[in-house]
Each structure stands twice: as structure tokens, then as C-alpha cells.
Design an enzyme around this catalytic site. Structure first.
Site, PDB file in Angstrom:
ATOM      1  N   LYS A   1       0.806  -1.197  -0.074  1.00  0.00           N
ATOM      2  CA  LYS A   1       0.013  -0.071   0.097  1.00  0.00           C
ATOM      3  C   LYS A   1       0.841   1.333  -0.131  1.00  0.00           C
ATOM      4  CE  LYS A   1      -4.096  -2.132   0.602  1.00  0.00           C
ATOM      5  NZ  LYS A   1      -3.667  -3.541   0.626  1.00  0.00           N
ATOM      6  N   ASP A   2       2.370   1.303   0.532  1.00  0.00           N
ATOM      7  CA  ASP A   2       3.150   2.287   0.584  1.00  0.00           C
ATOM      8  C   ASP A   2       3.207   2.656  -0.923  1.00  0.00           C
ATOM      9  OD1 ASP A   2       3.511   2.516   3.354  1.00  0.00           O
ATOM     10  OD2 ASP A   2       5.127   1.017   2.921  1.00  0.00           O
TER      11      ASP A   2
END
Ligand SMILES: *Cc1c(COP(=O)(O)O)cnc(C)c1O
Length: 485
Positions: free
Chosen positions: A112-113
């Protein structure tokens, strides 16, 4: 480039800054680009020689045409710096005959980063571009990884508040601690008595509630989302598929034009949809293998053309994929059958919990996609086999994909890119158990034990977590979410 809704034919066209600010379209649909840009062989060959941030700047500039090249370049450089990722943003590991695209080297050790390091910068810029006077109030429903990645990405970003809701028994203890210890003056974290879908439905309900909107407006805020329904989340994810293809060409593993199959561990269908878009833009990708855990609703959908959410929900060792409503599938429906039919399907899903597509449509979808589900036993066995046979340690989500990739045998002899979405340390107890090692009661002892067992380095953000101070402890019922704003 303008954006339209997936649910209304000829809906109003909006700029990218507007849709990033707004999240959901007013008719409840998701925003999609009016047309997809295409990449020629020459474009792709010039991308081969670029760095990740240069590729990101280039690809994003095709979609976010109301941002300047300078703005995108600065955002990409800040988001994907060596300081944040400890090296290349999306390195590829060769494991046996396959390639594992490691998307978890960012500050929270999950993929998700890749989107959430850059999206806050795009949102911040969008407020100025759209002449917005209010500040953004971001609501996030998370099955674990999004929440922390969003908190980390938005922490102390100007003109933004963020509130995260997570299912109290649906995330690992390490994920819980990551969120509960979040720093920053603009953050709030609340757990709910329910599963991820309860959290997601609750957030959607708040977004649609006129009273909540008004209450917030009085305080100087408007609602926005960081969930993968936001186009600002999706666009940066297209980049790493383009980049992976370019890296493999650059390293001589494939020639330009060779088809590369991709297997993606899938929950909300965001990550795999980004692969689909990269393919439609002209990156030579072959089959997109959609890997599910025991919550195999997408596998059934791809195989039978029936999306039926009226089924038991399972909590698994790959919690970020424990989902019964894959929101981003709506965008695939739109690209395949158009807005009118998409709206019908989404209404059926809400009212009856099920929709069905005809064979002709499914044949089109099955040209691009295959679906495989992986049991809990398969997941564990895959972790163990990869480690003992190839010396490669992967997390539970990646193992679901690796298992699906193995079962999908390309008849064309295409090479396979397996998308690796989390550090094995983020799910240390389940990984230890898969390796046949006794699991310590304490999750942090499990981190140490996994290191002793494998000698694979522990990401520093996880190693530092044990002594982090807990700031957030509130749990509410789903119906009470609105009162915690
Ligand atoms: C979010 C997540 C997924 C699922 O990705 P979607 O875009 O929701 O399909 C898979 N693995 C991990 C580790 C995740 O955090």
C-alpha cells in the site's frame, strides 16, 4: 485527460485533481479515465532506461494532465526516495523460474505504500488546483495494511485530517500496534466490532450521510477517501507494472514484446486492476492471474460469471484479502460492459447480494483474467516449499499468489511475475507456523524467532515497534462509527 463515473452514461467530466479530492463520484460510482493513454514500443523502450521515479513521473503525467511535470516529479522523488525505501522502490527477486515483484520495501512494509506515499502529495496539490477552501477529512476502512500506510502517508500533511477504522479481530497484532502507535497531530484510529466489509460499508454510509457532511462542513472540512476506490491510489499502482516490465527487459530476462504473465494476490481488486490498465495501455502482459484466499468470491466470479456475496466470510492468515466486496471490480465492469450495465450490477449487488454476467462478457474478461483460490493449507505449504527449495521467504499474501501462479500453467511458456505484497515479518506468526516452527505467544518474540530461523533481515519499522507507545484504544460498534468523527 478527463474522468467520468462508472455508473452514469455521459456523466459530467472532471479533472484528475477534482477526482482525487473527491474520491467517489456523486452517483456512488468510481471515477475512471475517459480513455486510456497508449504506450508505443518507442515509449516503452525509452522508459527502459529510466529510474523508477522518472517512470512514475512519465506514467502519471499521462493520467494527471492538470498537474505539472515539475509537481509530479517532485512528488515522485519525495515518495520513492532511497531514504523511504532503502533502495529501489520495486525490486524484482528471481525465484526459480519466476520473478517476484517486491512492493513492500516502503515505510510500513506492505505494498500500500507504493500508492500512499505519493497520493497525499497529490491530494494536497489538488486542494489548491480546485480552489478548495475547506480541509480534507479522510476516512479509511482498512483490513490492516491500508490503514497504517495511509496514516504514515498523511501524517502531519497540511490541510488534511485522517481517521482510520479497522475490524478489531480482522488484523494481526503487529498491524494493530502499527496503527495504534501512529504519530502525528492530524490522525485518529478506531477499531470496530465487525469485519472489514462492516468497516467499509460504515465508511460508505458516512460518506452518503448529509448530516455528517454538514457537521463536518461547519468545522471546516469535507470528506475524502484514501481507499483504493480513489483514482489517486490506482494511478501510482500502474507505474510498477510498467516499471517491472522495463526492468526485466533492461536486465535481459525478457525481450521487448515477450508476454509476461502476472499473478496478483487480490482483495479489493485494485492492484490487479492496475495491471489490467498497464496491459490495455500497451505493456505486453499476458494472463492476469487473480489469486484469492479462502474467500474465493473472485475465483468463482471469473470461472462462473456469478458474483455472489451471500456466502460465509472467513478470517484467514492473509487478512488483507479477507473481502467479500471487491470495490475495484466495478472499474473492470465499466471497461467491459459500460456504465449502464455496471450500475445495474452494482444495484443488484446492494439489493440482492448477487449479479450475473452473460457468457459473451465473461469470455472477454477471461481473455485477460484467470482466477485461482488457495486454501490455508496451500498457503502454508507454499511458504515452506519456497523457503526450503528456493531459499526465498515470503509472506502469507504473496504465498497465495505463488500457489496460484504455480497452478496456472501458461500454455505459451510466458514468464511469470508474482506480485509480492508484504514483508514476511508483517505476518511473522503465520509464517513461522508455516515453516513448522513453534510460534511464541508474543508477536514481537515471533519477529525475533523468524529472524533466528531464516536470517532474513527484519525491516526497521517493524523491529522498532515493540517499544512504541500506544496512543489509540477505542473500539465501537459499526452503527456508532459516525459518532466517533
Ligand atoms: C491490500 C493487500 C492486498 C490486496 O490488494 P487489493 O488491491 O485490495 O486487491 C494483498 N496483499 C496485501 C499484503 C495487502 O495489503
Amino acid at each position: 485527460m478527463k474522468y467520468i463515473s462508472t455508473r452514469t452514461p455521459n456523466s459530467e467530466k472532471q479533472t484528475s485533481a477534482y477526482v482525487i479530492k473527491r474520491g467517489l463520484a456523486p452517483d456512488g460510482g468510481l471515477y475512471v479515465p475517459e480513455t486510456l493513454p497508449s504506450l508505443t514500443q518507442k515509449d516503452i523502450e525509452s522508459l527502459v532506461d529510466m529510474s523508477y521515479t522518472e517512470r512514475a513521473t512519465y506514467i502519471l503525467s499521462l493520467f494527471l494532465t492538470d498537474y505539472s511535470e515539475e509537481e509530479l516529479k517532485n512528488a515522485a522523488e519525495a515518495a520513492y526516495s532511497v531514504e523511504k525505501f532503502g533502495g529501489p522502490a520495486a525490486p524484482i527477486a528471481k525465484v526459480g523460474d519466476d520473478y517476484f515483484l517486491e512492493l513492500w520495501h516502503g515505510p510500513t512494509s506492505a505494498f500500500k505504500d507504493m500508492a500512499l506515499q505519493i497520493m497525499p502529495r497529490l491530494l494536497s496539490l489538488s486542494l489548491g488546483k480546485t480552489g478548495e477552501e475547506k480541509d480534507a477529512y479522510i476516512l479509511v476502512a482498512t483490513s490492516g495494511d491500508t490503514g497504517k500506510a495511509a496514516l504514515e502517508g498523511y501524517c502531519d500533511v497540511d490541510r488534511v485530517r485522517i481517521q482510520v477504522f479497522y475490524p478489531v479481530n480482522g488484523v494481526s497484532n503487529i498491524q494493530k500496534k502499527q496503527m495504534a502507535s501512529q504519530k502525528g497531530n492530524n490522525v485518529e484510529v478506531v477499531s470496530i466490532n465487525g469485519n472489514f466489509d462492516d468497516a467499509q460499508s460504515g465508511v460508505k454510509k458516512i460518506f452518503a450521510d448529509e448530516n455528517a457532511k454538514k457537521m463536518l462542513a461547519d468545522k471546516g472540512y469535507f470528506f475524502s477517501s484514501a481507499n483504493s476506490i480513489n483514482w489517486g491510489r490506482l494511478a501510482p499502482q500502474i507505474v510498477y507494472y510498467v516499471s517491472a516490465y522495463c526492468d526485466l527487459v533492461n536486465e535481459g530476462e525478457i525481450k521487448y514484446g515477450d508476454l509476461l504473465d502476472v499473478t496478483v494476490p487480490t482483495g479489493n481488486f485494485g492492484n490487479i486492476l492496475a495491471a489490467y490498465i498497464a496491459k490495455k495501455m500497451g505493456i505486453p502482459l499476458g494472463k492476469l492471474v487473480c489469486a484469492s484466499n479462502r474467500n474465493d468470491i473472485l475465483t468463482d466470479f471469473i470461472n462462473d460469471g456469478v458474483y455472489d456475496r451471500r456466502r460465509e466470510f472467513f478470517t484467514t492468515v492473509s487478512p488483507s484479502m479477507d473481502i467479500l466486496i471487491s470495490s475495484n471490480l466495478e472499474r473492470l465492469l465499466y471497461f467491459t460492459v459500460g456504465a449502464e450495465k455496471t450500475r445495474e450490477c452494482m444495484e443488484k449487488l446492494v439489493n440482492e447480494g448477487i449479479y450475473t454476467l452473460d457468457d459473451e462478457t465473461m469470455d472477454i474478461i477471461r481473455k485477460d483474467f484467470a482466477g485461482f483460490a488457495c486454501s490455508e493449507e496451500d498457503t502454508a505449504k507454499t511458504i515452506k516449499d519456497l523457503f526450503t527449495e528456493c531459499g526465498y521467504l515470503c509472506d502469507t499474501h504473496t504465498a497465495v499468489a505463488a500457489s496460484a501462479a504455480k497452478r496456472y500453467k501458461s500454455e505459451n511458456g510466458n514468464k511469470m511475475l508474482v506480485v509480492s505484497t508484504a514483508s514476511p515479518y508483517k505476518f511473522a506468526p503465520a509464517v513461522l507456523s508455516a515453516l513448522g516452527v513453534d510460534v511464541p505467544d508474543d508477536d514481537f518474540d515471533a519477529l525475533d524467532k523468524l529472524f533466528e530461523t531464516t536470517k532474513v533481515a527484519v525491516p526497521s519499522n517493524l523491529a522498532d515497534l515493540r517499544n512504541a507507545e500506544v496512543r489509540f484504544t477505542k473500539t465501537v460498534e459499526p452503527s456508532e462509527m459516525i459518532n466517533s468523527l
